[in-house]
Motif scaffolding. Sequence first.
Motif, PDB file in Angstrom:
ATOM      1  N   THR A  52       1.022  -1.209   0.212  1.00  0.00           N
ATOM      2  CA  THR A  52       0.044  -0.040   0.133  1.00  0.00           C
ATOM      3  C   THR A  52       0.978   1.294   0.127  1.00  0.00           C
ATOM      4  O   THR A  52       1.650   1.310   0.902  1.00  0.00           O
ATOM      5  CB  THR A  52      -0.887   0.133   1.203  1.00  0.00           C
ATOM      6  OG1 THR A  52      -1.710  -1.040   1.005  1.00  0.00           O
ATOM      7  CG2 THR A  52      -1.838   1.298   1.190  1.00  0.00           C
ATOM      8  N   LEU A  53       0.449   2.174  -0.869  1.00  0.00           N
ATOM      9  CA  LEU A  53       1.297   3.341  -1.091  1.00  0.00           C
ATOM     10  C   LEU A  53       1.237   4.055   0.217  1.00  0.00           C
ATOM     11  O   LEU A  53       0.008   4.531   0.384  1.00  0.00           O
ATOM     12  CB  LEU A  53       1.067   4.184  -2.353  1.00  0.00           C
ATOM     13  CG  LEU A  53       1.963   5.442  -2.679  1.00  0.00           C
ATOM     14  CD1 LEU A  53       3.554   5.031  -2.895  1.00  0.00           C
ATOM     15  CD2 LEU A  53       1.100   6.139  -3.821  1.00  0.00           C
ATOM     16  N   GLY A  54       2.575   4.465   0.894  1.00  0.00           N
ATOM     17  CA  GLY A  54       2.182   5.522   1.990  1.00  0.00           C
ATOM     18  C   GLY A  54       2.142   4.742   3.203  1.00  0.00           C
ATOM     19  O   GLY A  54       2.109   5.470   4.415  1.00  0.00           O
ATOM     20  N   PHE A  55       2.005   3.486   3.407  1.00  0.00           N
ATOM     21  CA  PHE A  55       1.796   2.505   4.596  1.00  0.00           C
ATOM     22  C   PHE A  55       3.116   2.075   4.999  1.00  0.00           C
ATOM     23  O   PHE A  55       3.566   1.275   4.104  1.00  0.00           O
ATOM     24  CB  PHE A  55       0.588   1.820   4.395  1.00  0.00           C
ATOM     25  CG  PHE A  55       0.166   1.289   5.917  1.00  0.00           C
ATOM     26  CD1 PHE A  55      -0.881   1.832   6.576  1.00  0.00           C
ATOM     27  CD2 PHE A  55       0.800   0.207   6.445  1.00  0.00           C
ATOM     28  CE1 PHE A  55      -0.874   1.375   7.837  1.00  0.00           C
ATOM     29  CE2 PHE A  55       0.526  -0.277   7.596  1.00  0.00           C
ATOM     30  CZ  PHE A  55      -0.388   0.322   8.246  1.00  0.00           C
ATOM     31  N   ASP A  56       3.629   2.332   5.961  1.00  0.00           N
ATOM     32  CA  ASP A  56       4.734   1.870   6.394  1.00  0.00           C
ATOM     33  C   ASP A  56       4.663   1.606   8.111  1.00  0.00           C
ATOM     34  O   ASP A  56       3.675   1.701   8.635  1.00  0.00           O
ATOM     35  CB  ASP A  56       5.855   2.840   6.246  1.00  0.00           C
ATOM     36  CG  ASP A  56       5.519   4.428   6.787  1.00  0.00           C
ATOM     37  OD1 ASP A  56       4.691   4.448   7.587  1.00  0.00           O
ATOM     38  OD2 ASP A  56       6.111   5.422   6.244  1.00  0.00           O
ATOM     39  N   ASP A  57       6.149   1.330   8.418  1.00  0.00           N
ATOM     40  CA  ASP A  57       5.959   0.830  10.024  1.00  0.00           C
ATOM     41  C   ASP A  57       5.507   2.048  10.805  1.00  0.00           C
ATOM     42  O   ASP A  57       5.206   1.691  11.881  1.00  0.00           O
ATOM     43  CB  ASP A  57       7.467   0.503  10.316  1.00  0.00           C
ATOM     44  CG  ASP A  57       7.911  -0.809   9.956  1.00  0.00           C
ATOM     45  OD1 ASP A  57       6.982  -1.656   9.318  1.00  0.00           O
ATOM     46  OD2 ASP A  57       9.133  -1.100   9.734  1.00  0.00           O
ATOM     47  N   LYS A  58       5.865   3.246  10.303  1.00  0.00           N
ATOM     48  CA  LYS A  58       5.400   4.309  11.220  1.00  0.00           C
ATOM     49  C   LYS A  58       4.032   4.342  11.364  1.00  0.00           C
ATOM     50  O   LYS A  58       3.395   4.563  12.510  1.00  0.00           O
ATOM     51  CB  LYS A  58       5.973   5.456  10.538  1.00  0.00           C
ATOM     52  CG  LYS A  58       5.638   6.974  11.296  1.00  0.00           C
ATOM     53  CD  LYS A  58       6.293   8.088  10.783  1.00  0.00           C
ATOM     54  CE  LYS A  58       6.157   9.735  11.892  1.00  0.00           C
ATOM     55  NZ  LYS A  58       6.569  10.613  11.243  1.00  0.00           N
ATOM     56  N   LYS A  59       3.020   4.249  10.284  1.00  0.00           N
ATOM     57  CA  LYS A  59       1.701   4.096  10.481  1.00  0.00           C
ATOM     58  C   LYS A  59       1.222   3.109  11.123  1.00  0.00           C
ATOM     59  O   LYS A  59       0.235   3.027  11.767  1.00  0.00           O
ATOM     60  CB  LYS A  59       1.079   4.254   9.117  1.00  0.00           C
ATOM     61  CG  LYS A  59       1.025   5.761   8.536  1.00  0.00           C
ATOM     62  CD  LYS A  59       0.191   5.433   7.129  1.00  0.00           C
ATOM     63  CE  LYS A  59       0.057   7.049   6.529  1.00  0.00           C
ATOM     64  NZ  LYS A  59       1.418   7.763   6.343  1.00  0.00           N
ATOM     65  N   GLY A 178      -6.446   4.118  11.918  1.00  0.00           N
ATOM     66  CA  GLY A 178      -5.100   4.480  10.998  1.00  0.00           C
ATOM     67  C   GLY A 178      -4.522   5.672  10.768  1.00  0.00           C
ATOM     68  O   GLY A 178      -3.835   6.180  10.435  1.00  0.00           O
ATOM     69  N   LEU A 179      -5.699   6.411  10.611  1.00  0.00           N
ATOM     70  CA  LEU A 179      -5.498   8.060  10.267  1.00  0.00           C
ATOM     71  C   LEU A 179      -5.567   8.766  11.451  1.00  0.00           C
ATOM     72  O   LEU A 179      -5.261  10.027  11.415  1.00  0.00           O
ATOM     73  CB  LEU A 179      -6.343   8.550   9.433  1.00  0.00           C
ATOM     74  CG  LEU A 179      -6.615   7.737   7.967  1.00  0.00           C
ATOM     75  CD1 LEU A 179      -7.729   8.228   7.018  1.00  0.00           C
ATOM     76  CD2 LEU A 179      -5.221   8.040   7.189  1.00  0.00           C
ATOM     77  N   SER A 180      -5.878   8.184  12.750  1.00  0.00           N
ATOM     78  CA  SER A 180      -5.954   8.991  13.871  1.00  0.00           C
ATOM     79  C   SER A 180      -4.730   9.826  14.180  1.00  0.00           C
ATOM     80  O   SER A 180      -3.432   9.309  13.794  1.00  0.00           O
ATOM     81  CB  SER A 180      -6.563   8.223  14.989  1.00  0.00           C
ATOM     82  OG  SER A 180      -5.614   7.086  15.358  1.00  0.00           O
ATOM     83  N   LYS A 181      -4.907  10.980  14.932  1.00  0.00           N
ATOM     84  CA  LYS A 181      -3.664  11.709  15.304  1.00  0.00           C
ATOM     85  C   LYS A 181      -3.855  12.140  16.711  1.00  0.00           C
ATOM     86  O   LYS A 181      -5.191  12.416  17.256  1.00  0.00           O
ATOM     87  CB  LYS A 181      -3.451  13.110  14.485  1.00  0.00           C
ATOM     88  CG  LYS A 181      -3.242  12.767  12.983  1.00  0.00           C
ATOM     89  CD  LYS A 181      -1.776  12.652  12.668  1.00  0.00           C
ATOM     90  CE  LYS A 181      -1.539  12.533  11.087  1.00  0.00           C
ATOM     91  NZ  LYS A 181      -2.394  11.566  10.477  1.00  0.00           N
TER      92      LYS A 181
END
Length: 591
Positions: A52-59, A178-181
Motif C-alpha cells: 500500500t502506497l504510503g503505509f509503512d512501519d510508522k503508520k 489508521g488515520l487518527s492523530k
Amino acid sequence: MDPTDLTFRLLEEITDGFSEERKLGKGAYGTVYKGERKNGDEIAVKMLHNDTLGFDDKKFENEFQNLMRLKHPNIVRLVAYCYETQHKHAEHKGRIVFAAIIHRALCFEYMPGGSLQNHLSDEFHGLDWPTRYKIIKGTCQGLNYLHEGMKPPIYHLDLKPDNILLDKNMVPKLADFGLSKLFSEDKTKITQTPIGTIGYLPPEYIEKNVVSNKLDIFSLGVVMLKILAGPRGRSRSAEMSSQEFTSQVLGNWTTRLLETRNVSSLQAYLNQVKTCTEIALKCLDIDRHKRPNIVDIINWINENEAMIGQDADKPWTKGPVPSDHHEKPPSSSNVNLDDTQENQEDDHSNSCSKEKEEEHEEVHQIIPMEHPSVPIDVHLLEPWILTSNMFGSVDIMNYNTQDGFIRVYTYESPVRQVKRFKAHSLDITSLDVHRTEPYLLSAGSMDPIKLWDWNKGWECIKMFDMQAFQTVQQIKFNPHDTHKFAVTSILDAQIWDCKSRTCVQTLIGHMDCVSSVCSHPDIPILLTGSFDETVRLWNSTTFKLEGVLDFELGKVISIVCLKGSKRVVIGHEAGLVITEIRHEQAGPSNK
C-alpha cells in the motif's frame, strides 16, 4: 488485559489460510478476516497490505500505539497483534536471492453486527428507533472519550459508518484508527497529508487543509443524519431548510412509530428524534467555530433524557414534551379531575357494563369485520354512513412526499378543483368545516393548527400552537359553541377557544392515544375514542365525564354521530358499533 503477540502461522490457521469464506471486508490499508481460536473465541484479523502506497512501519506503530491506550465500551478493543519478518528465497535474473517479507496484523474483538454501513435505511425500514438512538448515543460517547477522555486528545479523522462496528447487542464501537492523530494544546493544524473520506470532510479541510476536533464533529453530523434518515440523509438535508428537514424526519418517524402501536413511548422517542436531528444539523455548520463540541452534544442528549424522565410523572401531559417547549400546568378554568377521576371511572365502568348486559343490549348494533371499515362521516339527510377501509380510498397520498396542500372541489357535475393551496409543511392529519361560518380548521404534522376563511380568499386568520401536542389526531368544531373546537392527540384531548387562542380545558382519563373526537349535533355530549379501546362521554358544557363505553373490539379508530337521533357509530379495529346515547341516564355529573 494487554494484547498478545500472535505468529503469522497461527493467524493462517485460525483464518483457514485467509480464505475468501473468512473475509469480512477490505479497506485501503488491509483486509479483515474472521478468525476462530482453539478456545472458541472469535476475533477479527486485520492483515495490513505490504504494497500500500504510503503505509509503512510508522503508520502501523501509530495505530498500534493509539489502540493500546484506548479502553472504552464504545471503542473496538485490540486483543492481539502480529509483526513478523520472514525471509524467503526466490530467483531473480538467474540468481537466487533472499527477500524480507513483513507481516503486520492487528486483531480485534469480533463484532457480529458488522459495520453500521450495512444497517443504514430510511425512516420507514430497517432498524427501529431505540436501536438507532443507542447507536447514535454510543457513537457520541466513543468520540467524547477520544476528544476529552484522552490526554492528549485523539482525533479520529475518518469517522464514517464503515468505521463504526456493532456487537451482538447492536452496541456501536469506533474502529480503524489508521488515520487518527494525537494533538497537544494546539488543537488546529494545517496538514498536507490526505485524510478522511469525501462526503464526511468539512469545507475548511477541503479548501484549506485545516484539521481540528471540529473535523470529527462534522463527520459525526453526517453519520447521525444517515442513522436518522438513511443513506440519503445528508443529501436530503441539503435540499431543504433545516426546519423543513427536521419536520420531514419527525413526520416520517411519527408514521413509523405509530405503526408499532407503542404509543406510551411515542412522545419520548419523538423527543429523541428531534434532539438528534437538531444536533446533527448543528454539527454541519459551515463555520467550524459554530459547531458544538462533543461535550455540548453529550450534555444535550443527557438533558433531554433527564427532562423526559421528569415530565413522564406530570399528570397534565400524560407523557414527555419536546425540549424546545415550555410546559405548563392546565389553566385555572380546567375542571380538576385528579381527586374524583378514579372513583368516577370505577362507577362508570360498572354502570356501563351493567347497561350493556341488562338494558342496552337491544340498541347496540355490533358489526364484526375481518377488515373493518372506518366511519368517516354521515349524510345530513339520508341514513347513510360514509366509511372506508384498507382496500379502498377517496384519495391516496404518497407518504414520502406529504405535500400538505388543501384541495377544494365543487360537488356539482362536472366535479372540478376550484382551489389548491399550501397549508402545512408536511401531511395534513385532520380537517373540519364549520357548520355556520366560512371557516376550515386544518392540522398538520408538527405544525400549529390553522383556521382558514374562504370568504377572504382562503386566508389563514388564526394559528393555534399546541405546544405539547406534537401529533394531532383529529380536530372538530363544537356545534353547540361555534367558537370552540376539540383536539385529540397521542397525549389527551383539549378544548380550544378560537377567540382567545388558548386551551380552556384538558380532558384527562384515557390511558392511550386519543384517536378520535365527535361532538353530538343534537345533545350536549362530546365523545372521545382511544387506543385504550374505550369511548368516553363528556358533557360539552361542563366537560365532566358522563360515561364510558367499552365494547371490547380493539382500538377505537373513528366516531361519527347521527343527526336527528341519539345514535353514534364507533369504528374499532375489529368492527363497527352503532349504539345509542342514553343522555337521560347520565353519570356522576348529573347525580
